[in-house]
Design an enzyme around this catalytic site. Structure first.
Site, PDB file in Angstrom:
ATOM      1  N   ILE A 160      18.449  -4.157  -9.065  1.00 43.42           N
ATOM      2  CA  ILE A 160      18.154  -4.147  -7.626  1.00 43.42           C
ATOM      3  C   ILE A 160      17.180  -3.049  -7.218  1.00 43.42           C
ATOM      4  O   ILE A 160      16.756  -2.992  -6.058  1.00 43.42           O
ATOM      5  CB  ILE A 160      19.458  -4.020  -6.812  1.00 43.42           C
ATOM      6  CG1 ILE A 160      20.230  -2.753  -7.213  1.00 43.42           C
ATOM      7  CG2 ILE A 160      20.322  -5.252  -6.966  1.00 43.42           C
ATOM      8  CD1 ILE A 160      21.477  -2.514  -6.393  1.00 43.42           C
ATOM      9  N   GLY A 166      12.810   3.108 -10.089  1.00 44.64           N
ATOM     10  CA  GLY A 166      11.918   4.193  -9.705  1.00 44.64           C
ATOM     11  C   GLY A 166      11.385   4.887 -10.929  1.00 44.64           C
ATOM     12  O   GLY A 166      11.536   4.417 -12.063  1.00 44.64           O
ATOM     13  N   GLY A 167      10.750   6.038 -10.710  1.00 39.72           N
ATOM     14  CA  GLY A 167      10.145   6.749 -11.815  1.00 39.72           C
ATOM     15  C   GLY A 167      11.154   7.305 -12.797  1.00 39.72           C
ATOM     16  O   GLY A 167      10.858   7.471 -13.981  1.00 39.72           O
ATOM     17  N   MET A 168      12.367   7.594 -12.329  1.00 39.37           N
ATOM     18  CA  MET A 168      13.349   8.242 -13.190  1.00 39.37           C
ATOM     19  C   MET A 168      14.448   7.293 -13.674  1.00 39.37           C
ATOM     20  O   MET A 168      15.054   7.542 -14.722  1.00 39.37           O
ATOM     21  CB  MET A 168      14.010   9.410 -12.445  1.00 39.37           C
ATOM     22  CG  MET A 168      13.041  10.510 -12.063  1.00 39.37           C
ATOM     23  SD  MET A 168      12.171  11.211 -13.491  1.00 39.37           S
ATOM     24  CE  MET A 168      13.542  11.990 -14.327  1.00 39.37           C
ATOM     25  N   GLY A 169      14.734   6.241 -12.926  1.00 41.55           N
ATOM     26  CA  GLY A 169      15.850   5.396 -13.339  1.00 41.55           C
ATOM     27  C   GLY A 169      15.843   4.034 -12.696  1.00 41.55           C
ATOM     28  O   GLY A 169      15.002   3.708 -11.852  1.00 41.55           O
ATOM     29  N   LYS A 193      23.431   3.402 -11.523  1.00 37.36           N
ATOM     30  CA  LYS A 193      22.114   4.000 -11.689  1.00 37.36           C
ATOM     31  C   LYS A 193      22.015   4.572 -13.093  1.00 37.36           C
ATOM     32  O   LYS A 193      22.820   5.420 -13.485  1.00 37.36           O
ATOM     33  CB  LYS A 193      21.893   5.115 -10.664  1.00 37.36           C
ATOM     34  CG  LYS A 193      20.551   5.819 -10.798  1.00 37.36           C
ATOM     35  CD  LYS A 193      20.410   6.888  -9.730  1.00 37.36           C
ATOM     36  CE  LYS A 193      19.092   7.644  -9.869  1.00 37.36           C
ATOM     37  NZ  LYS A 193      18.940   8.667  -8.814  1.00 37.36           N
ATOM     38  N   ASP A 251      15.858  15.350  -0.494  1.00 37.44           N
ATOM     39  CA  ASP A 251      15.002  14.168  -0.697  1.00 37.44           C
ATOM     40  C   ASP A 251      15.341  13.097   0.334  1.00 37.44           C
ATOM     41  O   ASP A 251      15.448  11.920   0.013  1.00 37.44           O
ATOM     42  CB  ASP A 251      15.156  13.621  -2.118  1.00 37.44           C
ATOM     43  CG  ASP A 251      13.987  12.708  -2.519  1.00 37.44           C
ATOM     44  OD1 ASP A 251      12.917  12.805  -1.880  1.00 37.44           O
ATOM     45  OD2 ASP A 251      14.150  11.903  -3.451  1.00 37.44           O
TER      46      ASP A 251
END
Length: 543
Positions: free
Chosen positions: A18, A21-24, A41, A139
Site C-alpha cells: 500500500i 518510500g525511500g527507506m521502506g 512497514k 517529520d
C-alpha cells in the site's frame, strides 16, 4: 509482487503493498494469530550503506516503534509489534482504512479552510500527546497524516522522532526530514523543540488550503534558503485560517503560538465551517476576537533562493532578475528582547491572550537573519582603501554612488546610483539590487554578536556544505575592521540558470551587534561588480 502471500514471523501474512518510500515498504497484512488486519512497514535492503550506517538506520526504525508506542492517543497510530525479517526491521501497526492527506492533495488539490482546520485539530491533538510524552515527531507532513473513512485523523511515521534523553542518531550538522516541512531553526542547525513540529503543522495547513507547500522552489537547495529567509507569500484561499498559518510559520520559534493556542484557533475555524457540528466555539464574535488577537507576522526577511548569508539576502536566478542569493543565516537565538524590555516569548503570549488588542500590536520581532560580506583588499581588482575608516569620519561617496542612511539598522553607507531598495526590508536587514536584479547588496545585523563572525560563518557553512553540492568555498578568514573582530567569507554556488559568486563580511564585538555586508553577482561578471563591495565597505559607518 513476489512477497505477496509471504508469512513473516510465523503470523503476519502480506496481502497488498500500500505504500513505498525511500527507506521502506508498507504492506496491508493479516495477523493470523489474532485474525485482524494490520499494516506492516518493512525496511528495504540498503546495499550502498556501510555497516555503521545500516546499524543507525535499523535503530531509527526501532526507535520509531518505541516512540509511537509510548504515545497512547486516538490520533496517533497504534504500534503492535516490532521484529526482524531476514535481518531487516519491521514495524507492525494498526491498519487505518482510508487515504493520506498527501494523496488527497496530490497534483495541487486543496481543502476548504473548515475541513483543513478539522484535519489540523487531529494533527495538533496528536502532537500535544507526543510532546507530553517527551517525543518530537520531526517529520510532520501531509504524507504522514492518515485520513480514516470514519473521519478519524491519525499521525503516523515516527521514523525520525526524537525522544527526551536519547541520542540524535545524526551526524553533526545533518538535517533529516522532508525539506518542505523543516522549520527554519533546524535549517540553521539549532536543536529543535516542539515549536518545530508546529511549524511543520503550519506548512501542512498552508498546503492543505493553497495546494502547494509554502516555500517550494525549483530545487531542494532553493527551498531550504526560502524557508530560512523568504517572507511568506500572500495566501489566496486560506480565509479564516490565514492569521494562524502566518503565526505558525514565523521564522522565530518564540513567535509561534503554542499547541494549546493553535488548537483553540482551529476549533473556532472548524466550528464556523458550513455543516460543522462542533459546538466548542460559537458565534462570529469568538472568531473575530481570536483573529484580532493574532498580530500579523512581520515580513522581516528578504527573498532568497540561492545560498543565504548571515544576512539572509538571496536572489531568484530565473533568467531575469529579482533578488540576489546568499547561505542560510545564523541569526540570533530567539531569546532576545523585542524593544519592550520583555522577552519575545512573553510578549507573544500577551498579544495572544489580549483578545481585545488589535493587529496593530506589531510587536512581533523580526526574523533572525543578517548579512555578511568580505573584507576586501588582498590584491583583488578594484579593492577599496587600505585603511579602515573610523565611525566619526565622513563616509566617502565616489562618483556614481549615493549615500543612504538606514535608521533602523543605525548605519550609513554608499549605494550605486540606479540600485533600488527592496521593499521587504526589516529591522535586521535591508537589500539593494541593481537594475538587472541579478546583483544584490545586503546589509544586516546579528544581535547579540558572538566572539568572532568567523564562527557564525562556519555554522552557516556546515549545513550549506552538507546539503548543497554546488557550494564551493574560496576563502574564510579572520581579520579586524574599525578596531573590532571581523571575518571574511567568499564562495561560489550554482543558481538555476548561472553560477554566482558572493562575498560576506561581518564585524562586531561579542555581546554587542554584528554588522554584515554581503554582495552576490553572476560569477561571469564578478570583476565588474566586486568593486561595489569595496566601496560600500570603505564608506560603511555605524551610528
Amino acid at each position: 509482487m513476489s512477497d505477496e502471500g509471504r508469512l513473516i514471523a510465523g503470523r503476519y501474512r502480506l496481502i497488498e503493498r500500500i505504500g513505498r518510500g525511500g527507506m521502506g515498504t508498507v504492506w496491508r497484512a493479516e495477523d493470523e494469530a489474532l485474525g485482524r488486519e494490520i499494516a506492516l512497514k518493512r525496511l528495504h535492503a540498503q546495499q550502498h550503506l556501510s555497516e555503521d550506517e545500516l546499524a543507525t538506520v535499523h535503530e531509527r526504525t526501532r526507535r520509531e516503534a518505541r516512540s509511537a508506542a509510548r504515545i497512547a492517543h486516538p490520533n496517533v497510530v497504534v504500534v503492535h509489534d516490532v521484529l526482524d525479517d531476514e535481518g531487516l526491521p519491521c514495524i507492525v501497526m494498526e491498519y487505518v482504512h482510508g487515504t493520506t492527506l498527501g494523496a488527497l492533495l496530490k497534483g495541487g488539490g486543496a481543502l476548504p479552510p473548515g475541513e483543513a482546520a478539522r484535519v489540523g485539530l487531529g494533527m495538533v491533538a496528536a502532537l500535544r500527546a507526543a510532546h507530553a510524552a517527551g517525543v518530537l515527531h520531526r517529520d510532520v507532513k501531509p504524507g504522514n497524516v492518515l485520513l480514516g473513512g470514519n473521519g478519524r485523523v491519525v499521525l503516523t511515521d515516527f521514523g525520525i522522532a526524537m525522544a527526551t534523553g536519547t541520542s540524535t542518531l545524526t551526524k553533526t550538522g545533518e538535517i533529516i526530514g522532508s525539506i518542505d516541512y523543516i522549520a527554519p531553526e533546524r535549517m540553521r542547525g539549532h536543536k529543535p523543540g516542539p515549536t518545530a513540529d508546529l511549524w511543520a503543522l503550519g506548512a501542512t495547513l498552508f498546503q492543505s488550503v493553497e495546494g502547494r507547500p509554502p516555500f517550494r522552489r525549483a530545487t531542494a537547495m532553493e527551498t531550504a534558503y526560502a524557508i530560512a529567509v523568504d517572507p511568506l507569500a500572500p495566501m489566496k484561499q486560506a480565509g479564516p485560517l490565514e492569521p494562524l498559518i502566518e503565526m505558525l510559520l514565523a521564522k522565530d520559534p518564540d513567535e509561534r503560538p503554542s499547541a494549546e493556542e493553535t488548537e483553540r484557533a482551529l476549533r473556532v475555524v472548524a466550528s464556523e465551517a458550513p455543516g460543522a457540528t462542533m459546538g466548542t466555539a460559537t458565534g462570529g464574535t469568538t472568531e473575530v476576537a481570536w483573529a484580532s488577537a493574532v498580530p500579523s507576522r512581520a515580513t522581516a526577511t528578504v527573498a532568497a533562493t540561492g545560498p543565504t548569508t548571515s544576512a539572509g539576502a538571496t536572489l531568484t536566478d530565473s533568467g531575469s532578475g529579482s533578488v540576489p542569493p546568499t547561505p542560510i543565516s545564523g541569526g540570533g537565538s530567539g531569546s532576545a528582547g523585542d524593544g519592550t524590555g520583555r522577552p519575545r516569548r512573553k510578549r507573544r503570549r500577551l498579544l495572544w491572550s489580549a483578545a481585545a488588542v488589535t493587529l496593530a500590536a506589531a510587536a512581533v520581532a523580526g526574523g533572525l537573519y543578517a548579512v555578511t560580506a568580505d573584507d576586501g583588499g588582498h590584491g583583488r581588482k578594484g579593492s577599496g582603501t587600505a585603511t579602515a575608516p573610523t565611525a566619526s569620519e565622513p563616509s566617502p561617496v565616489p562618483a556614481g554612488f549615493r549615500l543612504v542612511r538606514e535608521k533602523t539598522l543605525g548605519v550609513t553607507f554608499p549605494v550605486p546610483d540606479g540600485w533600488k531598495r527592496d521593499g521587504r526590508a526589516s529591522a535586521e536587514q535591508v537589500t539593494y539590487t541593481d537594475p538587472s536584479g541579478l546583483v544584490g547588496l545586503t546589509i544586516g545585523t546579528v544581535n547579540p554578536a558572538g566572539a568572532n563572525p568567523e564562527s557564525h560563518f562556519q555554522n552557516i557553512e556546515a549545513n550549506t556544505k552538507l546539503n548543497y553540492s554546488t557550494y564551493r568555498k574560496l576563502r574564510m578568514q579572520r581579520t579586524t575592521f574599525q578596531g573590532k573582530p571581523a571575518a571574511v567569507w567568499e564562495f561560489t554556488f550554482q543558481g538555476q540558470v548561472r553560477a554566482f559568486r558572493a562575498i560576506d563580511f561581518g564585524f562586531g564585538e561579542e555581546g554587542g551587534t554584528e554588522y554584515d555586508i554581503y554582495l552576490s553577482a553572476p560569477e561571469a561578471q564578478w570583476d565588474t561588480h566586486r568593486p561595489v563591495f569595496d566601496t560600500v565597505k570603505a564608506g560603511f559607518r555605524v551610528g
